[in-house]
Design a protein around this motif. Sequence first.
Motif, PDB file in Angstrom:
ATOM      1  N   ASN A 219       0.787  -1.232   0.000  1.00 51.93           N
ATOM      2  CA  ASN A 219       0.000   0.000   0.000  1.00 51.93           C
ATOM      3  C   ASN A 219       0.819   1.282   0.000  1.00 51.93           C
ATOM      4  OD1 ASN A 219      -2.555  -1.373   0.196  1.00 51.93           O
ATOM      5  ND2 ASN A 219      -1.941  -1.895   2.283  1.00 51.93           N
ATOM      6  N   ARG A 220       2.097   1.181   0.311  1.00 49.38           N
ATOM      7  CA  ARG A 220       2.859   2.413   0.497  1.00 49.38           C
ATOM      8  C   ARG A 220       4.164   2.464  -0.293  1.00 49.38           C
ATOM      9  NH1 ARG A 220      -1.104   4.109   1.863  1.00 49.38           N
ATOM     10  NH2 ARG A 220      -1.855   4.940   3.836  1.00 49.38           N
ATOM     11  N   THR A 221       4.372   1.513  -1.212  1.00 50.58           N
ATOM     12  CA  THR A 221       5.610   1.588  -1.999  1.00 50.58           C
ATOM     13  C   THR A 221       5.289   1.550  -3.487  1.00 50.58           C
ATOM     14  OG1 THR A 221       5.995  -0.792  -2.202  1.00 50.58           O
ATOM     15  CG2 THR A 221       6.851   0.276  -0.215  1.00 50.58           C
ATOM     16  N   THR A 222       6.270   2.001  -4.259  1.00 48.76           N
ATOM     17  CA  THR A 222       6.136   1.965  -5.710  1.00 48.76           C
ATOM     18  C   THR A 222       5.953   0.528  -6.190  1.00 48.76           C
ATOM     19  OG1 THR A 222       7.472   3.936  -5.947  1.00 48.76           O
ATOM     20  CG2 THR A 222       7.369   2.500  -7.858  1.00 48.76           C
ATOM     21  N   LEU A 225       2.393  -0.432  -5.707  1.00 44.40           N
ATOM     22  CA  LEU A 225       1.562   0.280  -6.686  1.00 44.40           C
ATOM     23  C   LEU A 225       1.651  -0.401  -8.055  1.00 44.40           C
ATOM     24  CD1 LEU A 225      -0.046   2.933  -6.287  1.00 44.40           C
ATOM     25  CD2 LEU A 225       1.837   4.123  -7.410  1.00 44.40           C
ATOM     26  N   HIS A 226       2.869  -0.751  -8.438  1.00 45.50           N
ATOM     27  CA  HIS A 226       3.072  -1.376  -9.741  1.00 45.50           C
ATOM     28  C   HIS A 226       2.554  -2.814  -9.761  1.00 45.50           C
ATOM     29  CE1 HIS A 226       6.341   1.653 -11.230  1.00 45.50           C
ATOM     30  NE2 HIS A 226       5.249   2.241 -10.758  1.00 45.50           N
ATOM     31  N   ILE A 240       2.232   2.738 -19.729  1.00 44.82           N
ATOM     32  CA  ILE A 240       2.620   3.876 -18.906  1.00 44.82           C
ATOM     33  C   ILE A 240       4.021   3.669 -18.314  1.00 44.82           C
ATOM     34  CG2 ILE A 240       1.635   3.181 -16.677  1.00 44.82           C
ATOM     35  CD1 ILE A 240       1.165   6.540 -18.471  1.00 44.82           C
ATOM     36  N   GLY A 241       4.628   2.520 -18.634  1.00 43.69           N
ATOM     37  CA  GLY A 241       6.029   2.333 -18.251  1.00 43.69           C
ATOM     38  C   GLY A 241       6.263   1.424 -17.061  1.00 43.69           C
ATOM     39  N   VAL A 242       5.233   0.711 -16.605  1.00 45.78           N
ATOM     40  CA  VAL A 242       5.440  -0.255 -15.527  1.00 45.78           C
ATOM     41  C   VAL A 242       6.098  -1.506 -16.124  1.00 45.78           C
ATOM     42  CG1 VAL A 242       4.285  -1.753 -13.855  1.00 45.78           C
ATOM     43  CG2 VAL A 242       3.496   0.585 -14.178  1.00 45.78           C
TER      44      VAL A 242
ATOM     45  N   GLY B 115       4.667   5.653 -12.323  1.00 45.08           N
ATOM     46  CA  GLY B 115       5.865   5.709 -13.163  1.00 45.08           C
ATOM     47  C   GLY B 115       6.802   6.840 -12.778  1.00 45.08           C
ATOM     48  N   GLU B 117       6.556   8.383  -9.291  1.00 45.05           N
ATOM     49  CA  GLU B 117       5.979   8.612  -7.972  1.00 45.05           C
ATOM     50  C   GLU B 117       6.873   9.521  -7.130  1.00 45.05           C
ATOM     51  OE1 GLU B 117       6.715   5.699  -9.315  1.00 45.05           O
ATOM     52  OE2 GLU B 117       4.843   4.611  -9.633  1.00 45.05           O
ATOM     53  N   HIS B 119       8.375  10.193  -3.390  1.00 51.11           N
ATOM     54  CA  HIS B 119       8.659   9.361  -2.223  1.00 51.11           C
ATOM     55  C   HIS B 119       9.038  10.218  -1.033  1.00 51.11           C
ATOM     56  CE1 HIS B 119       9.422   6.598  -5.637  1.00 51.11           C
ATOM     57  NE2 HIS B 119       8.738   5.785  -4.874  1.00 51.11           N
ATOM     58  N   MET B 125      13.098   3.754   4.966  1.00 56.24           N
ATOM     59  CA  MET B 125      12.267   3.104   3.954  1.00 56.24           C
ATOM     60  C   MET B 125      11.787   4.146   2.942  1.00 56.24           C
ATOM     61  SD  MET B 125       9.983   0.489   6.250  1.00 56.24           S
ATOM     62  CE  MET B 125       9.411   1.785   7.323  1.00 56.24           C
ATOM     63  N   LYS B 126      11.806   3.758   1.684  1.00 58.79           N
ATOM     64  CA  LYS B 126      11.386   4.661   0.627  1.00 58.79           C
ATOM     65  C   LYS B 126       9.894   4.429   0.373  1.00 58.79           C
ATOM     66  CE  LYS B 126      12.744   5.793  -4.083  1.00 58.79           C
ATOM     67  NZ  LYS B 126      13.321   5.177  -5.271  1.00 58.79           N
ATOM     68  N   LEU B 127       9.084   5.281   0.979  1.00 62.83           N
ATOM     69  CA  LEU B 127       7.629   5.098   0.891  1.00 62.83           C
ATOM     70  C   LEU B 127       7.016   6.150  -0.020  1.00 62.83           C
ATOM     71  CD1 LEU B 127       6.803   4.370   4.638  1.00 62.83           C
ATOM     72  CD2 LEU B 127       7.351   2.762   2.825  1.00 62.83           C
ATOM     73  N   LEU B 128       5.842   5.815  -0.562  1.00 61.46           N
ATOM     74  CA  LEU B 128       5.121   6.748  -1.412  1.00 61.46           C
ATOM     75  C   LEU B 128       4.704   7.972  -0.601  1.00 61.46           C
ATOM     76  CD1 LEU B 128       2.741   4.264  -3.246  1.00 61.46           C
ATOM     77  CD2 LEU B 128       4.712   5.430  -4.238  1.00 61.46           C
ATOM     78  N   ASN B 130       2.064   9.910  -0.489  1.00 56.36           N
ATOM     79  CA  ASN B 130       0.695  10.005  -1.005  1.00 56.36           C
ATOM     80  C   ASN B 130       0.099  11.387  -0.827  1.00 56.36           C
ATOM     81  OD1 ASN B 130       0.470   7.415  -2.009  1.00 56.36           O
ATOM     82  ND2 ASN B 130      -0.182   6.557  -0.056  1.00 56.36           N
TER      83      ASN B 130
END
Lengths: 358, 282
Positions: A219-222, A225-226, A240-242, B115, B117, B119, B125-128, B130
């Motif tokens: 839920n909280r990392t790239t 998400l991908h 879109i580049g995933v 693509g 994002e 952070h 930790m590398k988190l989004l 949001n």
Amino acid sequence: MPRTAQSSPGAARKVGTAAPSTFLERALVVLSRYREASIAVVALVLAIYFQVGSNGEFLSSQELSVVLRDTGRYGLIAVAEVMLMITGEIDLSVGSTFSLAPYVMVLMSIGWGVPLAVSAVAGILLGVLIGLVNGIITVRFRVPSLITTVGTFFLLQGVVVSIYNSQPIVAPVQEPFNEIFGENLYSPTDSVWSWHGLTAFTPFLWTLVIVLAMALVLNRTTFGLHTIATGSNIVGAREIGVRTDRIKVYNFMIAGAFAAGAGVINTTQFASADPLAGGPFLTLQAIAAAVIGGTSLLGGSGTAIGSLLGAFVVATLNNGLVMMGAQATVSDIYLGAAIVLAMILNVQVDRMRARRRV
Amino acid sequence: MSQNAIPALNPDTPVILEMNRISKTFGAVTALVDVSIKLRKGEVLALVGDNGAGKSTLIKILSGFHHPDSGTIVYQGKEVHFHSPRDARAQGIETVYQDLALINDLSIYHNMFIGREYHKHILGMKLLDNRKMRELAQTYLNSLGIQIPSVNSTVDLLSGGQRQSVAVARSIYSSPTILVLDEPLAALGVREGAHVLGLIQNLRRQRSVSIILIVHNYNQVFEVCDRINFLHSGEIVLDASTSETSEEQLIRIVKSGLGRQAIAAAAAEVRAGTESTSTGGL
């Protein structure tokens, strides 16, 4: 966040999030919004049912230790299946990896005198390698993962039983490795809150930590998400580049690692490496846990926390009914019904969301 | 018309993209044969042609989604090979595909930033980030006048027009060098279409981004484009500037029959006509 569209003057072609009319639809809306909460309620109801039915025995530390041990075993594999199922793939070979990794670990430690801590890492790396192979076969050769992993399941199961003629081997005990990774030192004279009491729950606690970590990853990392993007709309995600192939392979590697890790903990717990410890049944129990936890096989959505709750439901059904005096086989009837019901619910919740789109 | 409002592109403007003799087949199907296009800095190029003419294939080669069988792409003076859409995006080529490439299960703001994002680092930790993405998406969509219920809602709850608007907004957010729009007006109502057309017209006025536009409505071609490339059966049969070609001429080409020869002849006729009245375009 409520998914209702506020009416704004500019948007004439308003999205069709009409208020749900029937009771059933309303219930499904609630379920889709609070998937984990609804499965937590099911888990709680089951626990109460067995607690009452067994005259308070179910929540005794002895029984709970067994239920949570199984929850830990299923949950660790289930959370990896959830990640894979979100990408639209599945791994059926986890049951063999679960047996093979600790078998290799124990053989290394006995044969070459390698400390368990080192051979355990080797075992987990073997799981990662199995995941890598599963992933590459699936994305490069375009074999559906359902088939790929049925193949690797039999292959690895064949390997592990042929190493030592299907014989379980006694695992060495090396402290503190064993007491950290699953050995149960609890005896009735110990307090539940002592270190010895804690060791009764180590398999579960490891799984709990990893499931929480995976919930964060999802839920909280790239990467999370991908992972969702890959399963939700693979063509769009690529456009879109995933790097959808890579995302899938990484998730296969996670599945291999977690299955191996669960196997290592299981072996440490019983100080024995059994080639038949995992098998198809374990694979299916883990998938059942993922499905009951609210992850559908359609890809694009799923919950890490749900996999642990689902694992608890599976473990509770398995152990609770037996504890209440039922035949072990009877619990499968309930488990089967639970899987089918959960899947119907998951699919309906998804369909209902799709309907509300138009 | 708006053509008066926006001065014609200076003919000395440097070429930013050249796709040279691109060919592509899919199995037995020939999609493109030796197609060459040129795009100048700040230019809006219309790519027109019937369904199956190869327009989408051409732009998917530019965006790195497909790989050409032969031919070269020269971008900003250098020959480039895009291995994936990720490569092309990283070098400033943004594409809005016909299918919009939106992820239904993700929120609008995640779709906006997927693509690339943002952070934040918490405990190593590398988190989004949001919150940042949510705020940026909301601000940006508002600034473009795009009406959406909330950036938190998943895109599967949006109308066709809203989806298209979000996809276009995503592509122009990063100020690309080249923007490729594959039928950006297809699913839009009249008012929403005019809005997106206005966005394109604004970009054209600034002349900072070069645009390739696949579009079917010739009205719109003449409204927002500097030049037209007509693609038929995998070949470019007409390359003319909109100021030298009329909508009637273009329609004549389209209606000149299904055969390649007929179209080529009509296109040649148009070219001959325009050459006699002007000094010629690119």
